[in-house]
Motif scaffolding. Sequence first.
Motif, PDB file in Angstrom:
ATOM      1  N   HIS A  87      94.992   2.569 -63.058  1.00 48.94           N
ATOM      2  CA  HIS A  87      94.661   3.831 -63.998  1.00 48.94           C
ATOM      3  C   HIS A  87      93.669   3.665 -65.130  1.00 48.94           C
ATOM      4  O   HIS A  87      92.861   4.455 -65.046  1.00 48.94           O
ATOM      5  N   SER A  98      98.695  11.591 -69.679  1.00 50.39           N
ATOM      6  CA  SER A  98      97.840  11.432 -68.506  1.00 50.39           C
ATOM      7  C   SER A  98      98.076  12.896 -67.636  1.00 50.39           C
ATOM      8  O   SER A  98      99.233  13.075 -67.026  1.00 50.39           O
ATOM      9  N   SER A 115     101.105  12.872 -65.386  1.00 53.66           N
ATOM     10  CA  SER A 115     101.056  11.286 -64.292  1.00 53.66           C
ATOM     11  C   SER A 115     101.840  10.285 -65.032  1.00 53.66           C
ATOM     12  O   SER A 115     102.646  10.437 -66.133  1.00 53.66           O
ATOM     13  N   GLU A 155      93.067   8.763 -75.616  1.00 56.08           N
ATOM     14  CA  GLU A 155      91.563   7.226 -75.148  1.00 56.08           C
ATOM     15  C   GLU A 155      90.278   7.915 -75.274  1.00 56.08           C
ATOM     16  O   GLU A 155      89.723   7.894 -75.554  1.00 56.08           O
ATOM     17  N   THR A 171      90.620   5.484 -63.576  1.00 55.72           N
ATOM     18  CA  THR A 171      90.767   7.000 -63.345  1.00 55.72           C
ATOM     19  C   THR A 171      89.549   7.385 -64.871  1.00 55.72           C
ATOM     20  O   THR A 171      88.800   8.271 -65.307  1.00 55.72           O
ATOM     21  N   LEU A 172      89.948   6.288 -65.663  1.00 49.80           N
ATOM     22  CA  LEU A 172      88.937   6.358 -67.636  1.00 49.80           C
ATOM     23  C   LEU A 172      87.961   7.009 -67.109  1.00 49.80           C
ATOM     24  O   LEU A 172      86.234   6.103 -66.137  1.00 49.80           O
ATOM     25  N   ARG A 217     102.092   6.803 -66.217  1.00 48.69           N
ATOM     26  CA  ARG A 217     102.163   6.947 -67.653  1.00 48.69           C
ATOM     27  C   ARG A 217     103.796   6.774 -68.609  1.00 48.69           C
ATOM     28  O   ARG A 217     104.330   7.794 -67.471  1.00 48.69           O
ATOM     29  N   GLU A 224      94.548  12.110 -65.868  1.00 51.38           N
ATOM     30  CA  GLU A 224      93.175  11.937 -66.619  1.00 51.38           C
ATOM     31  C   GLU A 224      93.485  10.691 -67.667  1.00 51.38           C
ATOM     32  O   GLU A 224      94.082  10.521 -68.246  1.00 51.38           O
ATOM     33  N   PRO A 225      92.256  10.279 -68.477  1.00 49.62           N
ATOM     34  CA  PRO A 225      92.902   9.496 -69.797  1.00 49.62           C
ATOM     35  C   PRO A 225      93.425  10.441 -70.315  1.00 49.62           C
ATOM     36  O   PRO A 225      92.909  12.179 -71.173  1.00 49.62           O
ATOM     37  N   THR A 226      94.141  10.340 -71.956  1.00 46.76           N
ATOM     38  CA  THR A 226      94.568  10.636 -73.310  1.00 46.76           C
ATOM     39  C   THR A 226      94.154  10.684 -73.614  1.00 46.76           C
ATOM     40  O   THR A 226      92.350  10.442 -73.535  1.00 46.76           O
TER      41      THR A 226
END
Length: 547
Positions: A382, A452, A464, A504, A385-386, A467, A499-501
């Motif tokens: 995870h 996500s 996703s 985030e 991907t950030l 999460r 993707e990041p939330t």
Amino acid sequence: MSDSFDLGEPPQPAKAEVYRVLARKYRPQTFAELIGQDAMVTTLGNAIKRGRLAHAFLLTGVRGVGKTSTARLIAKALNCIGPDGEGGPTIDPCGVCEPCRAIAEGRHIDVIEMDAASHTGVDDVREIIDASRYAAVSARYKIYIIDEVHMLSKNAFNALLKTLEEPPAHVKFLFATTEVNKVPVTVLSRCQRFDLRRISAEMLGAHFAAVAEAEGVEAEPEALALIARAAEGSARDGLSILDQAIAHAGIEGGGVKAAAVRDMLGLSDRGAVRALLGVLLTGDGLGALAALRRQYDLGVDPQAVMRALLEAVHATTLVKLGTVPEAGQAVEERQVQEEWAGNLSFAALHRLWQLLLKGHDEVARAALPIEACEMALLRVVHASTLPDPGELARQLAAGGPGPAVATAPTAPAPGSSVTAGSSLPETFVGLIGMLDDQGEAALAARLSHSASLVRYAPGELVLSSARPMPADFVRELTLELKRITGKQWRVSAEEVPGEPTLNEVKLAAAAAERAAILETPVVRAAFEAFPEAALESWTSEIRSNEA
């Protein structure tokens, strides 16, 4: 007259020679054979030549670096009389005179070895004190070697202090310990201290190669390198592993092989580690779990996998710094590391290190190690991907695209519905804004903080499943979107990285901005003038004022 024959006693079978393990057989008998401690040998040699011998020595270091062996060598050096019986103290004891041979065989009456772990009391120390008053029987010095001296009780240490400070001229004390922090300062101040270093993997590898050659055993260089790394700086530990590897080779045949050593130690194959790390960096969660399970099924410990991944990340970071390649490193391994070093920033490598280090600690403490390892690897997937916070901040500052800065469309008034003919939100951010405006603040908050995003199009939303989310979340969201917009939505979850939330992204941008503010000259000057100050809030005007 008949011939008579004296048959005598029947022949006796020869006694089998008792096997001595390599760690004992190859114990150093001279300072020249003591590897990795050149600084200490030089200091001792100079002290002996100048007659500046301390009355007490403290030898510290990790297990197996030669503390007890060094103590015996010092005893030899001080009591050696040379082949002709006329020699004096020397850093190169002859090894053939009676004192040298008796000390090597552990039978010299004036060299007393004591294990402090089994003689911890004050009475044991009193015996030493009483005996130290009498001169040596046959040696130049009466020498007391006390191993693991930190195990002595407080009263025993106190009883020893006076004698240790002013011992008789014929007495020398040699202390050895692995935990010098447990030795009282009052004792430390009365001793000449030598810190024996961990032996480098290169030195250990060369030493093990010489031992294998002396034993008539073929050994692959990679196998010896694996043993040297597993020894962690300890010659004794490494020789014990080599002993085991030679025994294993005797069964399998063909000498000591790297693959056999890897199996014996439960180490992860380097090729498998490279493959696993490569899968992690691509964000393939299912592939990472499958690769981990393959190694687990082969008997590799999950903690060993995490450690191997840490070593790979560390090696890649060193490659990025431009360090010299490791001796004996495989060409393909170096090529892969160079490729990773070119694709990953230092920030990404440091973040990857921290994630794996945290995972390693969790696996070590976990009641379910393999499950903890899987969860740790999924966290790494995870995180891959950030976005980099600094890069994200630059994009936001430049007005570039970003999920957190998209403009939400004008939403209908609360309580009303969006008709099928009305335009649906063009962006994921617009969708969240629409839910919030329609009184669905809880759903909007959950999407902002936990969802996500994999894919969004008006009327379709893919999240996703990496999460965690409530079992009925997709169904609930689908019903609410249909109620609000009057149109059927396709909402689903896929087992792929997302993707990041939005939360985030917002936090990363805030952290990047805060870091940038802290680096401005005016703020740095303020902190230098007021070290106790703290940055509670900030504004971009601080940076603009620098102009």
